[in-house]
Design a protein around this motif. Structure first.
Motif, PDB file in Angstrom:
ATOM      1  N   GLN A   1       4.147   6.578   6.259  1.00 13.89           N
ATOM      2  CA  GLN A   1       3.472   5.930   7.390  1.00 13.89           C
ATOM      3  C   GLN A   1       3.361   4.419   7.169  1.00 13.89           C
ATOM      4  O   GLN A   1       3.584   3.622   8.090  1.00 13.89           O
ATOM      5  N   ASP A   2       3.028   4.028   5.939  1.00 12.37           N
ATOM      6  CA  ASP A   2       2.887   2.600   5.666  1.00 12.37           C
ATOM      7  C   ASP A   2       4.231   1.881   5.681  1.00 12.37           C
ATOM      8  O   ASP A   2       4.331   0.753   6.174  1.00 12.37           O
TER       9      ASP A   2
ATOM     10  N   ARG B   1       0.836  -1.201   0.000  1.00 15.37           N
ATOM     11  CA  ARG B   1       0.000   0.000   0.000  1.00 15.37           C
ATOM     12  C   ARG B   1       0.867   1.246   0.000  1.00 15.37           C
ATOM     13  O   ARG B   1       0.558   2.238  -0.685  1.00 15.37           O
ATOM     14  N   GLY B   2       1.981   1.198   0.735  1.00 18.75           N
ATOM     15  CA  GLY B   2       2.898   2.334   0.722  1.00 18.75           C
ATOM     16  C   GLY B   2       3.443   2.596  -0.672  1.00 18.75           C
ATOM     17  O   GLY B   2       3.580   3.756  -1.089  1.00 18.75           O
TER      18      GLY B   2
ATOM     19  N   CYS C   1       1.503  10.525  -2.785  1.00 21.04           N
ATOM     20  CA  CYS C   1       0.990  10.772  -1.429  1.00 21.04           C
ATOM     21  C   CYS C   1       2.093  10.333  -0.458  1.00 21.04           C
ATOM     22  O   CYS C   1       2.014   9.255   0.155  1.00 21.04           O
ATOM     23  N   TYR C   2       3.113  11.157  -0.341  1.00 18.98           N
ATOM     24  CA  TYR C   2       4.333  10.715   0.320  1.00 18.98           C
ATOM     25  C   TYR C   2       4.191  10.553   1.831  1.00 18.98           C
ATOM     26  O   TYR C   2       4.809   9.663   2.419  1.00 18.98           O
ATOM     27  N   ASP C   3       3.392  11.397   2.470  1.00 21.14           N
ATOM     28  CA  ASP C   3       3.203  11.248   3.917  1.00 21.14           C
ATOM     29  C   ASP C   3       2.548   9.911   4.241  1.00 21.14           C
ATOM     30  O   ASP C   3       2.979   9.202   5.162  1.00 21.14           O
ATOM     31  N   GLU C   4       1.518   9.566   3.463  1.00 22.42           N
ATOM     32  CA  GLU C   4       0.843   8.288   3.679  1.00 22.42           C
ATOM     33  C   GLU C   4       1.776   7.119   3.370  1.00 22.42           C
ATOM     34  O   GLU C   4       1.766   6.095   4.067  1.00 22.42           O
ATOM     35  N   ALA C   5       2.585   7.281   2.325  1.00 19.02           N
ATOM     36  CA  ALA C   5       3.534   6.226   1.967  1.00 19.02           C
ATOM     37  C   ALA C   5       4.531   5.988   3.096  1.00 19.02           C
ATOM     38  O   ALA C   5       4.807   4.842   3.472  1.00 19.02           O
TER      39      ALA C   5
ATOM     40  N   TYR D   1       0.759   4.413  -2.568  1.00 17.06           N
ATOM     41  CA  TYR D   1       0.724   5.827  -2.170  1.00 17.06           C
ATOM     42  C   TYR D   1       1.893   6.591  -2.807  1.00 17.06           C
ATOM     43  O   TYR D   1       1.728   7.735  -3.255  1.00 17.06           O
TER      44      TYR D   1
END
Length: 267
Positions: A116-117, A101-102, A110-114, A105
């Motif tokens: 986090q994953d 999923r990262g 969507c680097y912040d979400e990436a 992202y």
């Protein structure tokens, strides 16, 4: 796309079909939206929700996922006189799931979400080398080069056979001006995968920066030998020869680069 998946989950088959790809596309664009059979398993409200998901005009669809969720929840309550059971999306997620999923992202920028994953993937498995590499790649996009180097180095400690990780760390070293470290990483990548033209190309670029033209010439030549359609290698070879005043030789490489592809596209 969500509406198509929703429909398939409910009915067990595709919304539209076609004997050819053209026919398949035409049905999606022009055919009437199919209705569900009106039995107890498919209440009219479900048909209405699906039709709105599959509307041809985007303006007729649900505006947000939250709006769709509201209608589906209401439908469930009317059917079963109870709210649907909630479950955390994280239940059952593995390090591979978080990493995948990262990566999605990251492709969507969507680097912040990436990040986090990838953090979660590493938390689940501290020895998951590829998650460190992927997190390093995102750090490069965010110009967080020290963190990227730390992640690549950790990944290589876990898996010293990852040639691409050496390439990626080498490119960071090159970007921050540590050219000899970059050469060392490209050289290690070549030792691991000696038939990959890309590694020779990038090492040649550093040799150019270090004004080691003979070595650059050798690496560009190997890159072209391994990949005769390596447009960028022909162009860089031509540029090097041009700067050295070898105009006739440079012209032949520029000509080949132009035949293979746009010079603007390879710079």
């Amino acid at each position: 796309a969500l509406g198509c998946v929703f429909y398939e989950m409910v009915t067990g088959h595709w919304v539209f079909d076609g004997s050819t790809l053209t026919g398949f596309r035409r049905n999606h664009l022009e055919a009437d939206i199919p209705h569900l059979s009106g039995d107890f398993r498919n209440p009219p409200m479900l048909d209405a929700v699906l039709n709105r998901c599959l509307a041809k005009d985007p303006g007729d669809r649900f505006v947000t996922v939250d709006e769709l969720l509201y209608h589906v929840t209401d439908l469930y309550f009317q059917q079963f006189c109870a709210l649907p059971r909630t479950a955390s999306a994280m239940n059952g997620f593995t390090s591979i799931d978080f990493n995948n999923r990262g990566s999605t992202y990251a492709r969507l920028q969507c680097y912040d979400e990436a990040l986090q994953d990838f953090d979660m993937a590493i938390t689940h498995d501290h020895n998951y080398a590829i998650a460190y590499v992927n997190r390093g790649n995102v750090c490069v996009k965010l110009a967080r080069y020290d963190e990227a180097l730390e992640d690549y180095t950790h990944a290589l400690a876990l898996d010293p056979t990852d040639a691409l990780a050496y390439l990626q760390r080498g490119q960071v070293y090159a970007h921050i001006g540590k050219y000899h470290a970059a050469v060392a990483d490209y050289t290690q990548a070549i030792k691991l995968e000696p038939t990959d033209a890309t590694f020779y190309y990038w090492r040649a670029k550093i040799y150019l920066t270090l004004r080691k033209f003979g070595r650059a010439l050798g690496d560009f030549s190997i890159a072209i030998m391994l990949n005769p359609e390596y447009t960028a290698a022909y162009y860089e070879m031509g540029a090097m020869l041009f700067r050295q005043g070898k105009l006739h030789e440079a012209r032949s490489y520029f000509k080949k680069a132009a035949q293979l592809g746009s010079i603007e596209a390879i710079q």
